[in-house]
Design an enzyme around this catalytic site. Structure first.
Site, short mmCIF file in Angstrom:
data_model
loop_
_atom_site.label_atom_id
_atom_site.label_comp_id
_atom_site.label_asym_id
_atom_site.label_seq_id
_atom_site.Cartn_x
_atom_site.Cartn_y
_atom_site.Cartn_z
CB SER A 1 -8.22 3.67 2.80
OG SER A 1 -7.42 3.03 3.77
CE LYS B 1 -3.93 2.02 2.58
NZ LYS B 1 -4.87 1.82 3.71
CB SER C 1 -8.61 0.74 5.52
OG SER C 1 -9.34 1.94 5.39
N1 GLN Z 1 -13.53 4.13 6.00
C1 GLN Z 1 -12.92 4.52 7.24
C2 GLN Z 1 -12.51 5.97 7.15
O1 GLN Z 1 -12.78 6.55 6.18
C3 GLN Z 1 -11.76 3.65 7.58
C4 GLN Z 1 -10.50 4.01 6.90
C5 GLN Z 1 -9.32 3.21 7.34
O2 GLN Z 1 -9.45 2.18 7.99
N2 GLN Z 1 -8.15 3.72 7.02
O3 GLN Z 1 -11.92 6.52 8.01
#
Ligand code: GLN
Length: 492
Positions: free
Chosen positions: A154, A79, A178
């Site tokens: 994400s 990532k 995410s």
């Molecule tokens: N969808 C969640 C957010 O927008 C989780 C994102 C994540 O785990 N980095 O914060």
């Protein structure tokens, strides 16, 4: 060989060990696939072909010399939130599009030490804030099961590369879901470890008290191989835990499903917006686990309604603080022709950050400001503790807790959900991060549109082996994790 991308991590390790193919052949095979297929998936931000082939040659040389370890020569995608020395690390942001880290994140360094070959860095929601990987600067990553749909986020790039067979496994990060939600949307297995199990050093911070790296792959077995590389204490991360690391591969059959008590939170299956197909597939998977000898126990998690507001207060608060370092002065994007220092700060940040990141910085700054701090931030921290206690109480009577990973399957790119609609989609994943617990997503079938559905299993602290083991055994008697999207079936 035309089908190297169909092999599991164990099969790749065995094939390399038995010299059925070299790391160079394997790496070249993946690079060719990326070149042919990724124009449609848009999962890679950077493909590091030259370095990858050099790493592959080095891996082959180690093997010739009898110095290889189990994964030496196996390719991986990281990532783009993990710092990589000499390779751009963008965190999915225009702000860092010109940033080349002078050092490797611990996770990346551990990967190198284990002989993994880095194919490249993959797309994500900007600074890991979001659920769709519709990146405002690098474009939307597509879901390999249906290119008109999002892969989730994400860690959407990390999921898409595996689901399209553009990397055998990948690293992701999970601050509020995410790893689990994109794994669910793309039909993969993804593990969010206990907070402190995987080093955060060199992982660009979003909400530091919840950020945690973890593996994404097709199966629990594949994830176990990567956990063996990623996990462990790191003196460079003050919240990393000094605790012996399990051998996750050796433990894959260590937890008997027979007698396993699975908690079913009654609040979770009445959530408005829970898709009927998702509910049905998750219930079928629980039935299967029951047939395998598990007992389903109804439990109460009374704080469910507080998850979304608590997380969306604490995470932006931490983000506003973490992202204050991106000021256009030391590194990253700088606006053209600033008139003075204030103009430089303002325009660099307004032009360098996308809309969602700016929204979170504003919310977080507001929540932390004098006069509101006690009413919002301190209050949220208190609720966070109650959420944790809710789980600890549940774990007195059950071994793991079951839930969907997301209320829906992957929605369409451009669906343009409002922020609140988007945030509500995180209902099943956020509490795990607020409490610091480990949790895993396992693919358990498809909806009517042939999009994958995921089951989430939440464990008590340090139960990664148990979660991987339960999913591994489930995957011995089901084949959802081996099914492939049409684009993954294409040969390069
Ligand atoms: N969808 C969640 C957010 O927008 C989780 C994102 C994540 O785990 N980095 O914060």
């Amino acid at each position: 060989m035309t089908d190297l991308h169909r092999l599991s991590i164990r099969e790749l390790a065995e094939g390399l060990a038995q010299a059925q193919f070299s790391s160079r052949e394997l790496t070249a095979h993946y690079l060719k696939r990326i070149e042919k297929i990724d124009t449609r998936v848009n999962s890679y931000i950077s493909v590091t072909a030259e370095q990858a082939l050099a790493q592959a040659d080095a891996a082959d040389a180690l093997r010739q010399a009898g110095q290889a370890s189990v994964l030496t020569g196996v390719p991986i995608a990281h990532k783009d939130i993990f710092c990589t020395q000499g390779i751009k690390t963008s965190a999915g942001s225009k702000m860092l599009d010109n940033f080349i880290s002078p050092y490797d994140a611990t996770v990346v360094a551990k990967g190198k030490a284990a002989g993994l070959v880095t194919l490249g860095k993959v797309n994500m929601d900007e600074f890991a804030m979001g659920s769709t990987s519709e990146n405002p600067f690098y474009g939307a990553t597509k879901n390999p099961w249906n290119l008109e749909h999002v892969p989730g986020g994400s860690s959407g790039g990390s999921a898409a590369v595996v689901a399209a067979d553009l990397a055998p496994f990948s690293t992701g990060t999970d601050t509020g879901g995410s790893i689990r939600q994109p794994a669910s949307f793309c039909g993969l297995t993804g593990l969010k470890p206990t907070y402190g199990r995987v080093s955060r050093f060199g992982m660009i911070a979003y909400a530091s008290s919840m950020d945690q790296g973890g593996p994404m792959a097709r199966s629990a077995e594949d994830c176990a191989y990567l956990m063996n590389v990623m996990a462990g204490h790191d003196a460079k991360d003050s919240t990393s835990i000094v605790k012996e690391v399990d051998d996750y591969v050796a433990n894959l059959n260590a937890t008997p499903v027979k007698g396993l008590r699975i908690g079913i939170p009654k609040q979770y299956f009445n959530v408005a917006g829970l898709d009927a197909d998702v509910k049905a597939r998750v219930e079928e998977s629980l039935k299967k686990l029951e047939e395998m000898g598990a007992t389903l126990v109804e439990i109460d998690l009374n704080m469910t309604e507080a998850y979304v507001p608590t997380y969306y207060l604490i995470a932006p608060a931490e983000a506003s603080s973490n992202l204050s370092r991106f000021d256009g002065v030391r590194y990253g994007y700088r606006c053209e022709n600033p008139t003075d220092i204030l103009d430089l700060y303002k325009r660099s940040r307004s032009e360098g950050f996308g809309a969602e990141v700016q929204r979170r910085i504003l919310i977080g700054t507001y929540a932390l400001s004098a006069g509101y701090y006690d009413a919002y931030y301190v209050k949220a921290q208190k609720v966070r503790r109650l959420i944790q206690q809710d789980f600890l109480k549940a774990f007195e009577s059950v071994d793991v807790i079951a839930a969907p990973s997301a209320p829906t399957t992957a929605y369409k790119i451009g669906a343009n959900l409002s922020p609140t609609e988007m945030y509500l989609g995180d209902i099943y994943t956020l509490a795990v991060n607020l409490a610091g617990l480990p949790a895993i997503n396992a693919p358990v079938g498809f909806d009517q549109a042939q999009l994958p559905v995921g089951l989430q299993l939440i464990g008590n602290y340090w139960s990664e082996s148990q979660l991987l083991s339960v999913v591994h055994q489930y995957q011995q008697v089901t084949d959802f994790h081996t099914q492939r999207a049409a684009i993954a079936e294409e040969n390069a």
